[in-house]
Design a protein around this motif. Structure first.
Motif, PDB file in Angstrom:
ATOM      1  N   TYR A   7       0.799  -1.165   0.023  1.00 19.86           N
ATOM      2  CA  TYR A   7      -0.035   0.083  -0.062  1.00 19.86           C
ATOM      3  C   TYR A   7       0.887   1.351   0.097  1.00 19.86           C
ATOM      4  O   TYR A   7       1.699   1.424   0.800  1.00 19.86           O
ATOM      5  N   ARG A  23      -1.939  -2.751   3.487  1.00 18.63           N
ATOM      6  CA  ARG A  23      -3.265  -2.388   4.075  1.00 18.63           C
ATOM      7  C   ARG A  23      -3.924  -3.861   4.238  1.00 18.63           C
ATOM      8  O   ARG A  23      -3.690  -4.704   3.479  1.00 18.63           O
ATOM      9  N   TYR A  25      -7.016  -6.185   5.496  1.00 13.86           N
ATOM     10  CA  TYR A  25      -8.375  -5.953   5.495  1.00 13.86           C
ATOM     11  C   TYR A  25      -9.122  -7.100   6.284  1.00 13.86           C
ATOM     12  O   TYR A  25      -8.743  -8.256   5.822  1.00 13.86           O
ATOM     13  N   THR A  37      -3.791   0.106   8.039  1.00 10.05           N
ATOM     14  CA  THR A  37      -2.455   0.202   7.436  1.00 10.05           C
ATOM     15  C   THR A  37      -1.597  -0.189   8.530  1.00 10.05           C
ATOM     16  O   THR A  37      -1.450   0.377   9.480  1.00 10.05           O
ATOM     17  N   ASP A  89      -8.345  -0.209  -1.882  1.00 10.71           N
ATOM     18  CA  ASP A  89      -9.784  -0.650  -1.085  1.00 10.71           C
ATOM     19  C   ASP A  89     -10.640  -1.074  -2.224  1.00 10.71           C
ATOM     20  O   ASP A  89     -11.359  -2.126  -2.114  1.00 10.71           O
TER      21      ASP A  89
END
Length: 140
Positions: A7, A23, A25, A37, A89
């Motif tokens: 990222y 990043r 998730y 992050t 994202d």
């Protein structure tokens, strides 16, 4: 499920081994429920698979990545989806929806070349804005 993306400034960073942050998730029921992050603190090529494994990551979405890194990630039980670019994202959401565009053959094969240092480039491997590293196989 946990998904990681190299990222930088909201985008998928295009050279896995040189990323300074991921990043990560957390997803449940096909939806992202948490995103954070995480800095790598200079982990570098060799330690990134362990870094991600320690955080419970099951899938990595990335741009350019070398064959050795792919092998280390697979050994750590992390599925690799290379050749990904753009908004991090959005790519994570596409992955969860089964609609991620990626290139399973995208590898930074130049790491095997003697004397080649990807860090010496004036652009990130695979970056279309800078013409990419197409001359030596990165991100292709």
């Amino acid at each position: 499920m946990k998904i990681a993306v190299p990222y930088e400034e909201g985008k998928v960073f295009q050279h896995f081994g040189h990323c300074e942050q991921f990043r990560i998730y957390d997803a449940e029921g096909g939806k992202i429920v948490k995103a954070e992050t995480c800095p790598t603190n200079g982990a570098g090529h060799g330690a990134l698979a362990a870094f991600l494994q320690a955080r419970g990551v099951e899938a990595l979405l990335c741009g350019g990545i070398g064959g050795g890194a792919i092998a280390a990630l697979k050994e750590a039980g992390i599925a690799v989806y290379p050749g990904v670019s753009g908004d991090a994202d959005a790519r994570a959401e596409e992955f969860l929806a089964g609609a991620l565009a990626y290139d399973p053959d995208a590898k930074c094969s130049h790491h095997e070349e003697k004397g080649h240092d990807c860090g010496s480039h004036e652009h990130h491997c695979g970056s279309s804005a800078q013409g990419g590293c197409g001359s030596h196989g990165c991100g292709r």
